[in-house]
Design a protein around this motif. Structure first.
Motif, PDB file in Angstrom:
ATOM      1  N   LEU A 123       0.824  -1.203   0.000  1.00 58.79           N
ATOM      2  CA  LEU A 123       0.000   0.000   0.000  1.00 58.79           C
ATOM      3  C   LEU A 123       0.860   1.256   0.000  1.00 58.79           C
ATOM      4  O   LEU A 123       0.544   2.245  -0.677  1.00 58.79           O
ATOM      5  CB  LEU A 123      -0.934  -0.004   1.217  1.00 58.79           C
ATOM      6  CG  LEU A 123      -2.230  -0.810   1.100  1.00 58.79           C
ATOM      7  CD1 LEU A 123      -2.946  -0.828   2.444  1.00 58.79           C
ATOM      8  CD2 LEU A 123      -3.139  -0.230   0.030  1.00 58.79           C
ATOM      9  N   SER A 181      -2.967  -6.101  -1.127  1.00 55.38           N
ATOM     10  CA  SER A 181      -3.293  -4.712  -0.827  1.00 55.38           C
ATOM     11  C   SER A 181      -4.790  -4.466  -0.953  1.00 55.38           C
ATOM     12  O   SER A 181      -5.386  -3.760  -0.127  1.00 55.38           O
ATOM     13  CB  SER A 181      -2.527  -3.772  -1.759  1.00 55.38           C
ATOM     14  OG  SER A 181      -1.139  -3.905  -1.564  1.00 55.38           O
ATOM     15  N   ARG A 182      -5.392  -5.063  -1.958  1.00 53.08           N
ATOM     16  CA  ARG A 182      -6.843  -4.903  -2.112  1.00 53.08           C
ATOM     17  C   ARG A 182      -7.580  -5.547  -0.943  1.00 53.08           C
ATOM     18  O   ARG A 182      -8.589  -5.023  -0.462  1.00 53.08           O
ATOM     19  CB  ARG A 182      -7.302  -5.499  -3.439  1.00 53.08           C
ATOM     20  CG  ARG A 182      -6.899  -4.677  -4.668  1.00 53.08           C
ATOM     21  CD  ARG A 182      -7.659  -5.118  -5.902  1.00 53.08           C
ATOM     22  NE  ARG A 182      -7.287  -6.465  -6.304  1.00 53.08           N
ATOM     23  CZ  ARG A 182      -6.283  -6.751  -7.132  1.00 53.08           C
ATOM     24  NH1 ARG A 182      -5.555  -5.773  -7.649  1.00 53.08           N
ATOM     25  NH2 ARG A 182      -6.011  -8.001  -7.452  1.00 53.08           N
ATOM     26  N   TYR A 219     -10.038  -2.722   5.937  1.00 52.86           N
ATOM     27  CA  TYR A 219     -10.295  -1.380   6.481  1.00 52.86           C
ATOM     28  C   TYR A 219     -11.746  -0.978   6.245  1.00 52.86           C
ATOM     29  O   TYR A 219     -12.382  -0.356   7.105  1.00 52.86           O
ATOM     30  CB  TYR A 219      -9.365  -0.360   5.817  1.00 52.86           C
ATOM     31  CG  TYR A 219      -7.932  -0.425   6.290  1.00 52.86           C
ATOM     32  CD1 TYR A 219      -7.617  -0.707   7.609  1.00 52.86           C
ATOM     33  CD2 TYR A 219      -6.880  -0.176   5.402  1.00 52.86           C
ATOM     34  CE1 TYR A 219      -6.307  -0.757   8.039  1.00 52.86           C
ATOM     35  CE2 TYR A 219      -5.559  -0.214   5.833  1.00 52.86           C
ATOM     36  CZ  TYR A 219      -5.277  -0.508   7.146  1.00 52.86           C
ATOM     37  OH  TYR A 219      -3.982  -0.547   7.569  1.00 52.86           O
ATOM     38  N   LEU A 245      -7.348  -3.150   1.960  1.00 49.66           N
ATOM     39  CA  LEU A 245      -8.328  -2.067   1.832  1.00 49.66           C
ATOM     40  C   LEU A 245      -9.731  -2.565   2.164  1.00 49.66           C
ATOM     41  O   LEU A 245     -10.538  -1.846   2.778  1.00 49.66           O
ATOM     42  CB  LEU A 245      -8.298  -1.506   0.408  1.00 49.66           C
ATOM     43  CG  LEU A 245      -7.045  -0.689   0.043  1.00 49.66           C
ATOM     44  CD1 LEU A 245      -7.090  -0.303  -1.428  1.00 49.66           C
ATOM     45  CD2 LEU A 245      -6.931   0.557   0.913  1.00 49.66           C
ATOM     46  N   THR A 246     -10.025  -3.811   1.780  1.00 45.07           N
ATOM     47  CA  THR A 246     -11.329  -4.386   2.105  1.00 45.07           C
ATOM     48  C   THR A 246     -11.490  -4.553   3.613  1.00 45.07           C
ATOM     49  O   THR A 246     -12.565  -4.302   4.173  1.00 45.07           O
ATOM     50  CB  THR A 246     -11.501  -5.749   1.413  1.00 45.07           C
ATOM     51  OG1 THR A 246     -11.321  -5.594   0.003  1.00 45.07           O
ATOM     52  CG2 THR A 246     -12.885  -6.316   1.679  1.00 45.07           C
TER      53      THR A 246
END
Length: 474
Positions: A86, A267-268, A274, A271-272
């Motif tokens: 990230l 990284s995706r 979060y 983000l999910t």
């Protein structure tokens, strides 16, 4: 005699910390001395003790669960390499210059700190700053300045402790703290801009830093009003991240060496995770308010639930045993410190020691209003924790506000922000930042500059405290 006995526990904790005693032992020493002082001059009845357990135990358990969830989520994300990926993705979109620095100071670091807490924000912010080509000692300093939204760190357990100790609404104290935070956030932004702007653009940089800080505080206040204290810091700093990323795209497009890189799968997923955390807290808040749910339903709004849900969501299919073990080890170091400091505050509050100390200090009259932020700052500096600082001093500060006849909400907001402000100057955080920036030899330079910047903000907070009090009394 009662005044002397009421001051001994706090003075013992301060002396122990200054002498190098571990925080948990210093706090335990304070609890023991408070119990002795209570037995001598401030007796607690069995009925008071049982009532205190019923009143305080839910808050203590929630704080300790939030601590554990924040540590677990942070470790899982770091161990998977998602945080590093990230960081690279963000750097590839920021360009360089003051805007990129403010993205970290008012965006990335506060966002990460709001979701996880315990200084994790600087472990993400400092690597980003190192990629911007700044000198190592400035990287360490700027990384610490990113701890400007600590009242919402780990979704606000420190502010929860202050609100509970002062018998104030958690959300009301969060909104008031956001308004007060306009001062340190603007000061921090201006300092960051001064350190990184070219000489010919320094005044423009100062303006950018001030506006960025004011916007961050304003967004946090807005989201605090709409969704409550817990997610406000993360949402406000997320908006600032998006703002600075959008402004940085034009700059980064001019640098072929900083071509944007795609997000990888981990990284995706981060983000999910979060998003699960934030949306869970937000949905819980909306649901409980809409349906007027109370009692056990309040758990739906607590980060203590959603931190673990987010960690479980992210860790699907990943080996998480090592992260669980590391988080447990870290929790066994952090939780006793938090618990002992909270217990010290509870004993002093229910025994009457806090009130005795407050009334004695209040005899100085309005002069104490200027000194009150320094008390909170001292707590943050010594304990390295807003929760610890508020557990030590919030009850006493609230009693002093009552004795002086001033409005408790703005008074406690200044205290809360002052305690959080000096967290960035605590010895443990300075050491962590210098190690992350690979500049341990510049420890004294970083320490002195952080203290200078924090003291400038503290002077303005003292002035604000006096002005508010006189306005209320008039």
């Amino acid at each position: 005699m009662p005044l002397l006995l009421s001051t001994i526990p706090i003075l013992a904790v301060i002396a122990g910390l200054l002498a190098g005693m571990r925080s948990a032992r210093a706090a335990l020493l304070g609890v023991i001395l408070a119990l002795i002082a209570s037995a001598i001059a401030f007796p607690i009845t069995a009925q008071q003790a049982f009532a205190a357990v019923g009143d305080w135990l839910p808050m203590v358990l929630e704080v300790l669960l939030i601590v554990g969830g924040g540590l677990l989520l942070a470790d899982i994300l770091n161990a998977s390499g998602s945080q590093q990926a990230l960081s690279h993705w963000i750097v590839s979109r920021t360009g360089q210059g003051t805007g990129a620095v403010l993205l970290v100071v008012h965006g990335v670091t506060p966002f990460a700190e709001s979701l996880t807490g315990f200084g994790i924000g600087i472990t993400i912010g400092i690597p980003l700053l190192r990629h911007l080509g700044l000198p190592a000692h400035k990287v360490a300093l700027l990384g610490l300045l990113g701890l400007c939204a600590v009242p919402w760190g780990s979704m606000g357990p420190g502010t929860l402790v202050a609100a509970t100790m002062a018998q104030l609404s958690f959300d009301a104290l969060g909104v008031a703290s956001a308004l007060v935070s306009m001062v340190p956030m603007a000061v921090v932004g201006m300092a960051a801009a001064w350190l990184t702007s070219p000489l010919e653009q320094r005044w423009i940089g100062l303006l950018k830093g001030a506006v960025s800080g004011l916007l961050l505080a304003s967004f946090i206040a807005l989201f605090n009003t709409l969704f409550g204290t817990a997610p406000a810091g993360a949402l406000g700093s997320l908006v600032m991240m998006l703002l600075w990323l959008s402004l940085g795209r034009r700059t980064s497009a001019q640098h072929a060496s900083r071509a944007p890189i795609p997000l990888n799968q981990q990284s995706r997923r981060a983000l999910t995770a979060y998003a699960v955390l934030l949306l869970g807290v937000l949905a819980g808040a909306v649901l409980t308010r809409t349906l007027a749910l109370t009692g056990a339903w309040r758990a739906l709004t607590s980060p203590a639930l959603w931190l673990y849900v987010a960690a479980l969501w992210f860790s699907r299919g990943l080996p998480a045993r090592a992260s669980l073990q590391r988080a447990w080890t870290s929790w066994t170091h952090v939780a006793p410190v938090t618990g002992w400091f909270v217990l010290l505050g509870i004993v002093m509050a229910i025994s009457g020691m806090a009130a005795e100390l407050a009334h004695s200090l209040a005899r100085s009259g309005m002069f104490y209003l200027a000194a009150a932020p320094l008390v909170g700052a001292l707590g943050g500096f010594l304990t390295g924790s807003t929760t610890g600082a508020n557990a030590m001093f919030a009850a006493t500060q609230a009693e002093i506000a009552q004795a002086l006849g001033v409005a408790p909400l703005p008074f406690m907001a200044v205290h809360n922000v002052s305690a959080a402000l000096f967290l960035m100057a605590s010895p443990a955080k300075i050491e962590m930042a210098c190690q992350l920036a690979a500049t341990p030899e510049q420890h004294q330079w970083v320490q002195s500059r952080v203290l200078l910047i924090a003291m400038v903000a503290l002077v303005f907070l003292a002035m604000l405290n006096v002005a508010w009090a006189y306005g209320h009394l008039s």
